[in-house]
Design a protein around this motif. Structure first.
Motif, short mmCIF file in Angstrom:
data_model
loop_
_atom_site.label_atom_id
_atom_site.label_comp_id
_atom_site.label_asym_id
_atom_site.label_seq_id
_atom_site.Cartn_x
_atom_site.Cartn_y
_atom_site.Cartn_z
N TYR A 1 14.97 19.56 15.63
CA TYR A 1 15.01 18.21 15.10
C TYR A 1 13.60 17.62 15.04
O TYR A 1 12.71 17.99 15.82
N SER A 2 13.43 16.69 14.12
CA SER A 2 12.17 15.95 14.03
C SER A 2 12.46 14.53 13.60
O SER A 2 13.50 14.24 12.99
N VAL A 3 11.53 13.63 13.95
CA VAL A 3 11.65 12.21 13.61
C VAL A 3 10.55 11.89 12.60
O VAL A 3 9.38 12.20 12.83
N THR A 4 10.94 11.26 11.49
CA THR A 4 9.98 10.86 10.47
C THR A 4 10.00 9.34 10.35
O THR A 4 11.05 8.74 10.15
N ILE A 5 8.82 8.75 10.51
CA ILE A 5 8.67 7.30 10.36
C ILE A 5 7.85 7.04 9.11
O ILE A 5 6.74 7.59 8.96
N LYS A 6 8.38 6.24 8.21
CA LYS A 6 7.66 5.84 7.01
C LYS A 6 7.42 4.35 7.04
O LYS A 6 8.33 3.57 7.34
N LYS A 7 6.19 3.97 6.75
CA LYS A 7 5.80 2.57 6.84
C LYS A 7 6.55 1.71 5.83
O LYS A 7 7.10 2.22 4.85
N GLY A 8 6.55 0.42 6.08
CA GLY A 8 7.11 -0.54 5.14
C GLY A 8 6.05 -1.01 4.16
O GLY A 8 5.08 -0.30 3.89
N PRO A 9 6.18 -2.23 3.62
CA PRO A 9 5.20 -2.73 2.65
C PRO A 9 3.80 -2.87 3.22
O PRO A 9 2.81 -2.71 2.51
N ALA A 10 3.68 -3.18 4.52
CA ALA A 10 2.36 -3.37 5.11
C ALA A 10 1.64 -2.04 5.28
O ALA A 10 2.26 -1.01 5.57
N ALA A 11 0.32 -2.07 5.13
CA ALA A 11 -0.49 -0.85 5.26
C ALA A 11 -0.57 -0.43 6.73
O ALA A 11 -0.70 -1.27 7.63
N ILE A 12 -0.48 0.85 6.97
CA ILE A 12 -0.64 1.42 8.31
C ILE A 12 -1.78 2.44 8.22
O ILE A 12 -1.69 3.41 7.47
N PRO A 13 -2.88 2.24 8.98
CA PRO A 13 -4.03 3.15 8.87
C PRO A 13 -3.66 4.57 9.31
O PRO A 13 -2.83 4.77 10.20
N ASN A 14 -4.29 5.56 8.68
CA ASN A 14 -4.15 6.94 9.13
C ASN A 14 -4.75 7.08 10.52
O ASN A 14 -5.67 6.36 10.90
#
Length: 876
Positions: free
Chosen positions: A323-336
């Motif tokens: 299993y793995s968990v994937t988080i995808k950002k919303g409208p706000a920018a998230i820095p690498n």
């Protein structure tokens, strides 16, 4: 010299005395044991003490020496002892050995040497407290012999022993320290005192630093005192901006206030460094600087972010699933970059854990331990917090609800389920109802089924929703083309979401009835005018006698189906569309949706049977407005608006014959009607037409005569009309060129004037023709006549002319004679003046007049003025 001798005697006596004290006196090859004491260590003579001379008896030369106590001062080859090299005050033994000499009973002797103490020559030293520690041995004067080891240092202030390395970080001023070596034998105790001057180092203090969340607002830090970043600093220091790119907040020497809010607004989150330097008052100490930092962090907003746990499985996959968990950002920018993710897993084996992973282009993925998911069920993975790995967690990031469920699905099972018998019509769907599927959980499933009997099919798929063990689906119409009986059997069931699949064996019966035959069915509808009834005629109904018809009347909008019962006779039927279904002019179509045989209840969906018709509208009266034209344009009916094939113009409202398009318009009323493509004619619209024609301009009493000497122009001619503000001039009565007001008038020029109306934008149809004369000049009493000229070709006064005479006396005649009375030249209006050439008398100097006096006669031919005579002089 005397002192050296006395010292030599003292050495001899000391040597003799030491010999007498020796406990072992042997007449041996190596001599007798000897001894000596050396107290005056720095004496240069003690750098080369001859130990051989210290032996008693008569030692044999050529033996070898050994440093028994490793004093480090003996040259073993020569037997010379250098007391300067011995680092500790004590008694040392040196053995002299003679090997190979015949008759020797003992071949070695020992010289015992006592080395007195030497504490060195101390020197004062100045140190900076910033050095923290100081080795007191560094205070000795390097120009002299260094002190011996193993002495003891004393603090003269406290009279206590101290280690050689002292802590000076908190000292300031002068401090005395004494180095003492105790007495040994006849050598006394020796001491040396050093004074250490400690200069206090400047202190830039200890950094406190500051961490703030920029996203929470920094208005309270718009005038922040950087001194708050330090503790224990000396006053009077200066601050500097220590950042790679200056914040620009420190603008002058001594400035210590910065606007942290502005720094964040300009540069964003990060570390911002500021150095505080305190200058040293004495050069022994360096300046001290402490760099403190302000950490500004930005609140990360995960609103709208999504969490996906990959992936849901069937219970049979538990042993091998990862299993793995994937988080995808919303409208706000998230820095690498790298982040710590704190998450919580529900369930029997669940707990809270922290994972480290990277956000890359708004996406972060990390693995999750499969031990959390070991049974059928729903497991929630909830993200508690996400922070950058280098974050100080100053800001409380906006998390929202970041969670996802991981589901381990059971295998679907249709054991004991039933399918109820159903009845349908040929080519129509049949409702298949499933019940008693007690082992099936609520949800959406794909069923694989086969048909057998009068209709056959295999591997068909139906999607159903099970609720409480019950579900239903419609058998597609194409699977019941034949009337009769069929059996449906479900062979497999698959859960749509999880794709968990299992075999099945559930069957049910289907009865299929005949449907009406409609292959010959036709429909006809005629176009009608607005408010006329619309009749639909049907043919080709065959043997049907009682039907229900569903149809739609459409004008390209959604319409509600209408249903009508019809009795059929001889295969024909008809009905009238309700006026409410086609209430406006326009294009319509009738679509037969369904035809049902009322005797058995089976109907046919008709997708291709339709017919279009028109309800033609009567056009509205055309929109038209009063119009005006210029008479000079000869406007016709074709120039009226509106125009086009659908518009006709009439001389009266009741006239039926339209006017010819070439009919020339007059100031009167006209009527326009519009005829539609369907032949419907609108009511008439009347307009008034006005034909505008300004009157031609008139010349006033001043007439067309001007004096050419005044250089008259078109403007002067305009000003002699009755309409100077609106008159325009052309060089021809028709198709002429418009003349600007600055155009010069010419003698006998013809000019054509038209009046132009700004109000109607029309020019007059008629014009006035004017022939201009430029000779209307008043003659002067004394006309100036030149008395000579010089026709030499230099461009100056080459021709004899009388100025302005063409305008003053337009009918003049000028005659020029030589002194013999012969005429040389005759001139008049518009003829070039005399250029000194004989034009009248032949044989005179080839026509070139010689220099000299000539005579003229000027005939005015105006106002009965008599001729004038005179002479002129020609000089080339």
């Amino acid at each position: 010299m005397v002192k050296s001798y006395i010292k030599f005697l003292q050495f001899i006596l000391f040597f003799v005395f030491s010999s007498l004290l020796s406990g072992n006196i042997h007449a041996q090859c190596a001599g007798d044991d000897g001894g000596l004491t050396v107290c005056d260590i720095p004496n240069l003579a003690n750098r080369s003490i001859n130990l051989y001379a210290a032996l008693g008896g008569t030692p044999t030369a050529g033996g070898t020496w050994s440093d028994d106590d490793e004093s480090g001062g003996l040259d073993a080859n020569t037997g010379v002892l250098n007391a300067h090299l011995i680092r500790q005050s004590k008694t040392y033994r040196y053995t002299y050995t003679v090997n190979g000499a015949a008759g020797c009973t003992d071949n070695s002797s020992v010289v015992t040497v006592t080395i007195g103490g030497y504490s060195g020559v101390a020197s004062n030293s100045t140190q900076c407290s910033a050095n923290i520690t100081f080795n007191l041995f560094e205070a000795f004067n390097g120009l002299f012999l260094g002190p011996q080891d193993y002495g003891q240092w004393y603090d003269n202030t406290t009279n206590k022993k101290v280690d050689p390395v002292i802590n000076i970080s908190e000292l300031e001023g002068d401090y005395g320290f004494t180095y003492t070596i105790p007495a040994i034998g006849t050598c006394p105790e020796v001491s040396s005192t050093a004074v250490i001057t400690v200069v206090r180092a400047p202190k830039a203090g200890e950094d406190i630093n500051l961490s703030l969340c920029g996203s929470d607002g920094l208005s309270a830090y718009k005038n922040f005192d950087l001194n708050n970043l330090l503790a224990g600093q000396d006053p009077g220091g200066t601050w500097r901006d220590g950042n790679r790119i200056s914040t620009g907040e420190l603008t002058f020497a001594g400035d210590r206030f910065v606007d942290i809010e502005k720094i964040y607004d300009r540069f964003g989150e990060g570390y911002y460094y500021f150095g505080y330097k305190v200058l040293s008052q004495k050069p022994i100490c360096p300046d001290d600087e402490k760099v403190a930092w302000i950490r500004l962090e930005k609140k990360l907003d995960f609103t709208g972010a999504t969490v996906t746990v990959n992936s849901d499985i069937c219970e049979t996959e538990i042993p091998t699933a990862n299993y793995s968990v994937t988080i995808k950002k919303g409208p706000a920018a998230i820095p690498n970059g790298a982040y710590y993710v704190t998450f919580q897993v529900s369930g029997l084996n669940g707990r809270t854990e922290i994972a480290s992973a990277n956000f890359n282009n708004g996406t972060l993925v990390f693995p999750i331990n499969p031990n959390y998911f070991q049974d059928v069920g729903t497991y929630n993975v909830n993200i508690i917090s996400i922070y950058k790995t280098n974050s100080l967690k100053i800001c409380a990031n906006i998390m929202g609800n970041l969670s996802d469920d991981l589901i381990i699905y059971p295998l679907p099972d249709l054991d004991n389920a039933k399918i109820a018998q159903t009845t349908t019509c040929q080519n129509q769907g049949a409702l298949i109802q499933i019940s008693d599927a007690v082992k099936i959980g609520d949800g959406i499933y794909d069923l694989t089924y086969n048909l057998s009997g009068d209709n056959q099919a295999s591997g068909q798929i139906a999607r159903v929703t099970f609720i409480g063990g019950n579900a239903s689906f419609t058998l597609p119409p194409n699977l019941s083309p034949n009337p009769g009986n069929a059996v449906i059997t479900i062979t497999n069931i698959t859960h749509v979401i999880s794709q968990c699949s299992n075999t099945a064996n559930v069957s049910g019966a289907i009865v299929i009835k005949h449907i009406p035959y409609t292959a010959a069915l036709r429909m006809q509808i005629k176009n009608v005018c607005f408010e006329e009834p619309v009749t639909v005629s049907l043919t080709g109904l065959g043997a049907l006698t009682d039907i229900s018809l569903s149809y739609i009347v459409s004008d390209n909008t959604t319409s509600t189906p209408l249903t009508i019962n019809l009795l059929v006779s001889g295969g024909n039927a008809s009905f009238i569309i309700p006026s409410t279904s086609a209430s406006n002019p326009g294009s319509y179509a009738v679509y037969i949706v369904n035809l049902t045989d009322n005797k058995n209840g089976c109907g046919v969906n008709l997708s291709n049977l339709s017919h279009s018709f028109l309800i033609n509208a009567i056009p509205a009266a055309p929109s038209a407005a009063p119009q005006s034209f210029c008479k000079v344009d000869d406007a016709t009916i074709a120039n009226l608006q509106p125009n086009g094939a659908q518009y006709k113009w009439y001389i009266s409202e009741t006239a039926t014959t339209p006017l010819d398009p070439a009919y020339v318009l007059q100031s009167e009323n006209y009527y326009v009607k519009e005829t539609s493509a369907a032949g419907c004619t609108s009511p008439a619209t009347m307009i008034s037409v006005t034909i505008n024609d300004p009157a031609a301009p008139e010349l006033n009493s001043e007439g067309s005569g001007f004096c050419g000497l005044d250089n008259p122009t078109i403007l002067d001619l305009t000003n002699r009309t009755n309409s100077p503000a609106s008159v325009v001039w052309y060089d021809a009565a028709a198709n002429g060129n418009l003349l600007p007001s600055t155009t010069p008038l010419v003698q006998n020029g013809r000019y054509y004037g038209f009046d132009f109306s700004d109000a109607t934008n029309c020019i007059s149809e008629k014009s006035i023709e004017v022939v201009v004369s430029l000779t209307n000049c008043d003659a002067p009493e004394n006309l100036f006549i030149p008395d000579g000229f010089s026709p030499n070709g230099d461009g100056v006064n080459d021709v004899f002319v009388i100025p302005d005479i063409d305008f003053l006396y337009p009918d003049y005649v000028l005659e020029i004679f030589n002194r013999y009375g012969s005429r040389m030249y005759k001139g008049f209006k518009d003829k070039l003046g005399w250029d000194g050439i004989n034009y009248e008398t032949s044989g005179i100097s080839n026509g070139v007049a010689a220099n000299g006096v000539y005579f003229y006669v000027l005939h005015f031919n105006k106002d009965n003025k008599p001729p004038r005579q005179g002479r002129l002089y020609l000089n080339r």
